[in-house]
Design a protein around this motif. Structure first.
Motif, PDB file in Angstrom:
ATOM      1  N   ASN A   1      99.665  72.181 -23.991  1.00 18.23           N
ATOM      2  CA  ASN A   1      98.457  72.302 -24.648  1.00 18.23           C
ATOM      3  C   ASN A   1      97.543  71.133 -24.194  1.00 18.23           C
ATOM      4  O   ASN A   1      96.520  71.253 -23.860  1.00 18.23           O
ATOM      5  CB  ASN A   1      98.536  72.366 -26.123  1.00 18.23           C
ATOM      6  CG  ASN A   1      99.063  73.669 -26.546  1.00 18.23           C
ATOM      7  OD1 ASN A   1      99.455  74.544 -25.736  1.00 18.23           O
ATOM      8  ND2 ASN A   1      99.845  73.460 -27.872  1.00 18.23           N
ATOM      9  N   ARG A   2      98.136  69.971 -24.165  1.00 16.68           N
ATOM     10  CA  ARG A   2      97.383  68.747 -23.693  1.00 16.68           C
ATOM     11  C   ARG A   2      96.621  68.905 -22.451  1.00 16.68           C
ATOM     12  O   ARG A   2      95.489  68.740 -21.926  1.00 16.68           O
ATOM     13  CB  ARG A   2      98.089  67.345 -23.775  1.00 16.68           C
ATOM     14  CG  ARG A   2      98.176  67.014 -25.092  1.00 16.68           C
ATOM     15  CD  ARG A   2      98.485  65.658 -25.201  1.00 16.68           C
ATOM     16  NE  ARG A   2     100.105  65.495 -24.814  1.00 16.68           N
ATOM     17  CZ  ARG A   2     100.883  65.594 -26.022  1.00 16.68           C
ATOM     18  NH1 ARG A   2     100.721  66.059 -27.077  1.00 16.68           N
ATOM     19  NH2 ARG A   2     102.172  65.253 -25.404  1.00 16.68           N
ATOM     20  N   GLU A   3      97.822  69.363 -21.456  1.00 19.30           N
ATOM     21  CA  GLU A   3      97.366  69.564 -19.951  1.00 19.30           C
ATOM     22  C   GLU A   3      95.971  70.759 -19.952  1.00 19.30           C
ATOM     23  O   GLU A   3      95.229  70.610 -19.423  1.00 19.30           O
ATOM     24  CB  GLU A   3      98.372  70.100 -19.152  1.00 19.30           C
ATOM     25  CG  GLU A   3      99.209  69.020 -18.668  1.00 19.30           C
ATOM     26  CD  GLU A   3     100.583  69.605 -17.941  1.00 19.30           C
ATOM     27  OE1 GLU A   3     100.575  70.530 -17.582  1.00 19.30           O
ATOM     28  OE2 GLU A   3     101.584  68.684 -17.914  1.00 19.30           O
ATOM     29  N   VAL A   4      96.163  71.893 -20.516  1.00 18.80           N
ATOM     30  CA  VAL A   4      95.388  72.929 -20.689  1.00 18.80           C
ATOM     31  C   VAL A   4      93.948  72.420 -21.364  1.00 18.80           C
ATOM     32  O   VAL A   4      93.075  72.824 -20.722  1.00 18.80           O
ATOM     33  CB  VAL A   4      95.849  74.129 -21.620  1.00 18.80           C
ATOM     34  CG1 VAL A   4      94.847  75.198 -21.847  1.00 18.80           C
ATOM     35  CG2 VAL A   4      97.095  74.817 -20.583  1.00 18.80           C
ATOM     36  N   ALA A   5      94.028  71.656 -22.373  1.00 17.48           N
ATOM     37  CA  ALA A   5      92.888  71.200 -22.899  1.00 17.48           C
ATOM     38  C   ALA A   5      92.103  70.339 -22.202  1.00 17.48           C
ATOM     39  O   ALA A   5      90.764  70.390 -21.816  1.00 17.48           O
ATOM     40  CB  ALA A   5      93.056  70.544 -24.157  1.00 17.48           C
ATOM     41  N   GLY A   6      92.847  69.528 -21.285  1.00 21.98           N
ATOM     42  CA  GLY A   6      91.999  68.506 -20.382  1.00 21.98           C
ATOM     43  C   GLY A   6      91.342  69.654 -19.032  1.00 21.98           C
ATOM     44  O   GLY A   6      90.586  69.115 -18.937  1.00 21.98           O
ATOM     45  N   LYS A   7      91.992  70.560 -18.527  1.00 22.09           N
ATOM     46  CA  LYS A   7      91.570  71.386 -17.614  1.00 22.09           C
ATOM     47  C   LYS A   7      90.426  72.275 -18.295  1.00 22.09           C
ATOM     48  O   LYS A   7      89.240  72.174 -17.726  1.00 22.09           O
ATOM     49  CB  LYS A   7      92.505  72.439 -17.044  1.00 22.09           C
ATOM     50  CG  LYS A   7      93.673  71.892 -16.222  1.00 22.09           C
ATOM     51  CD  LYS A   7      94.676  72.751 -15.902  1.00 22.09           C
ATOM     52  CE  LYS A   7      95.848  72.173 -14.874  1.00 22.09           C
ATOM     53  NZ  LYS A   7      96.842  73.015 -14.516  1.00 22.09           N
ATOM     54  N   VAL A   8      90.486  72.471 -19.393  1.00 24.82           N
ATOM     55  CA  VAL A   8      89.264  73.359 -20.006  1.00 24.82           C
ATOM     56  C   VAL A   8      88.246  72.465 -20.228  1.00 24.82           C
ATOM     57  O   VAL A   8      87.079  72.934 -19.832  1.00 24.82           O
ATOM     58  CB  VAL A   8      89.967  73.886 -21.420  1.00 24.82           C
ATOM     59  CG1 VAL A   8      88.683  74.585 -22.174  1.00 24.82           C
ATOM     60  CG2 VAL A   8      90.883  75.172 -21.089  1.00 24.82           C
ATOM     61  N   GLU A   9      88.410  71.416 -20.715  1.00 27.89           N
ATOM     62  CA  GLU A   9      87.151  70.259 -20.997  1.00 27.89           C
ATOM     63  C   GLU A   9      86.599  70.247 -19.483  1.00 27.89           C
ATOM     64  O   GLU A   9      85.296  70.146 -19.444  1.00 27.89           O
ATOM     65  CB  GLU A   9      87.709  68.747 -21.526  1.00 27.89           C
ATOM     66  CG  GLU A   9      88.074  69.232 -23.078  1.00 27.89           C
ATOM     67  CD  GLU A   9      88.685  67.803 -23.610  1.00 27.89           C
ATOM     68  OE1 GLU A   9      88.721  66.777 -22.991  1.00 27.89           O
ATOM     69  OE2 GLU A   9      88.703  68.053 -24.692  1.00 27.89           O
ATOM     70  N   GLY A  10      87.199  69.797 -18.408  1.00 28.95           N
ATOM     71  CA  GLY A  10      86.729  69.674 -16.987  1.00 28.95           C
ATOM     72  C   GLY A  10      85.988  70.914 -16.428  1.00 28.95           C
ATOM     73  O   GLY A  10      85.001  70.667 -16.059  1.00 28.95           O
ATOM     74  N   GLU A  11      86.507  72.107 -16.713  1.00 32.28           N
ATOM     75  CA  GLU A  11      85.957  73.331 -16.431  1.00 32.28           C
ATOM     76  C   GLU A  11      84.629  73.377 -17.416  1.00 32.28           C
ATOM     77  O   GLU A  11      83.423  73.690 -16.653  1.00 32.28           O
ATOM     78  CB  GLU A  11      86.649  74.512 -16.567  1.00 32.28           C
ATOM     79  CG  GLU A  11      87.545  74.795 -15.484  1.00 32.28           C
ATOM     80  CD  GLU A  11      87.146  75.011 -14.310  1.00 32.28           C
ATOM     81  OE1 GLU A  11      86.279  75.853 -14.276  1.00 32.28           O
ATOM     82  OE2 GLU A  11      87.614  74.456 -13.506  1.00 32.28           O
ATOM     83  N   ILE A  12      84.385  73.073 -18.629  1.00 32.32           N
ATOM     84  CA  ILE A  12      83.330  73.202 -19.498  1.00 32.32           C
ATOM     85  C   ILE A  12      82.308  71.998 -18.906  1.00 32.32           C
ATOM     86  O   ILE A  12      81.175  72.529 -18.566  1.00 32.32           O
ATOM     87  CB  ILE A  12      83.716  72.767 -20.945  1.00 32.32           C
ATOM     88  CG1 ILE A  12      84.376  74.051 -21.480  1.00 32.32           C
ATOM     89  CG2 ILE A  12      82.398  72.624 -21.520  1.00 32.32           C
ATOM     90  CD1 ILE A  12      85.084  73.641 -22.905  1.00 32.32           C
ATOM     91  N   ALA A  13      82.648  70.867 -18.505  1.00 27.51           N
ATOM     92  CA  ALA A  13      81.766  69.999 -17.990  1.00 27.51           C
ATOM     93  C   ALA A  13      81.193  70.611 -16.670  1.00 27.51           C
ATOM     94  O   ALA A  13      79.931  70.274 -16.466  1.00 27.51           O
ATOM     95  CB  ALA A  13      82.517  68.593 -17.617  1.00 27.51           C
ATOM     96  N   ARG A  14      82.081  71.009 -15.924  1.00 25.04           N
ATOM     97  CA  ARG A  14      81.471  71.671 -14.460  1.00 25.04           C
ATOM     98  C   ARG A  14      80.450  72.663 -14.729  1.00 25.04           C
ATOM     99  O   ARG A  14      79.320  72.653 -14.036  1.00 25.04           O
ATOM    100  CB  ARG A  14      82.867  72.069 -13.675  1.00 25.04           C
ATOM    101  CG  ARG A  14      82.401  72.314 -12.133  1.00 25.04           C
ATOM    102  CD  ARG A  14      83.701  72.618 -11.535  1.00 25.04           C
ATOM    103  NE  ARG A  14      84.518  73.938 -11.767  1.00 25.04           N
ATOM    104  CZ  ARG A  14      83.815  75.107 -11.196  1.00 25.04           C
ATOM    105  NH1 ARG A  14      82.941  75.371 -10.497  1.00 25.04           N
ATOM    106  NH2 ARG A  14      84.545  76.136 -11.784  1.00 25.04           N
ATOM    107  N   MET A  15      80.909  73.593 -15.780  1.00 24.99           N
ATOM    108  CA  MET A  15      79.991  74.670 -15.875  1.00 24.99           C
ATOM    109  C   MET A  15      78.675  74.194 -16.561  1.00 24.99           C
ATOM    110  O   MET A  15      77.557  74.924 -16.155  1.00 24.99           O
ATOM    111  CB  MET A  15      80.669  75.622 -16.949  1.00 24.99           C
ATOM    112  CG  MET A  15      81.808  76.696 -16.292  1.00 24.99           C
ATOM    113  SD  MET A  15      81.046  77.658 -15.218  1.00 24.99           S
ATOM    114  CE  MET A  15      82.377  78.158 -14.131  1.00 24.99           C
TER     115      MET A  15
END
Length: 182
Positions: A103-117
């Motif tokens: 979950n922590r890994e997925v949350a990090g990836k999601v936050e990175g994708e959100i910033a990129r978007m």
């Protein structure tokens, strides 16, 4: 007359005796029927009691079998709980730890994708605004040029009209002179 009364009395006595015999015979038949009914009722009751006892015994046996089966199932479940439950609890704890890490890994990836978007959207918005501004400027220039061209055409048309009017007046004057000379 006495004889006829006697005969009549004898006939009545005879009829009475026949009716009495008939009544006794009917009473005997009724008693026999009643006895047969009581006997058949007793037989039916005996059969029903036998049938009820057989079914009750079968039901008792089935209940005992079911009770034994359930007791075995409870014993099996108890053994499973005593032996397998600690293993399951440990497996659950390990799975929870892995899930938390995932979950922590997925949350990090999601936050990175959100910033990129957000960055892509910001750039897209900025480009769109710049394009809109450039388009607006082009439209303003076109409107200005069209107004200038319309004004120039209007002036040219006015000049042409004045020239044509002047020529027409000259022609009319000359025609009037030619006509007056004749």
């Amino acid at each position: 007359m006495y004889r006829s009364i006697e005969e009549d009395k004898a006939l009545k006595d005879q009829a009475y005796e026949q009716r009495e015999k008939e009544l006794k015979r009917l009473e005997q038949k009724i008693a026999e029927k009643m006895e047969a009914i009581v006997h058949s009722k007793s037989e039916i009751e005996r059969r029903l009691l036998s049938l009820i006892e057989d079914r009750a015994n079968a039901l008792r046996n089935e209940i005992n079998k079911e009770a034994n089966t359930r007791a075995e199932a409870v014993k099996y479940m108890k053994d499973c709980l005593e032996n397998d439950l600690p293993k399951l609890q440990e497996a659950i704890r390990a799975e929870m730890g892995e899930r938390d890490e995932s979950n922590r890994e997925v949350a990090g990836k999601v936050e990175g994708e959100i910033a990129r978007m957000k960055e892509i959207i910001g750039n897209s918005k900025k480009g769109r605004e710049e394009t809109e501004e450039a388009t607006l400027e082009m439209l303003k220039d076109m409107v200005s040029k069209m107004k200038t061209e319309i004004a120039n055409e209007k002036k040219e048309r006015e000049v042409t009209e004045e020239t044509l009017l002047g020529l027409l007046e000259n022609t009319c004057t000359k025609l009037t002179q030619v006509n007056s000379d004749k």
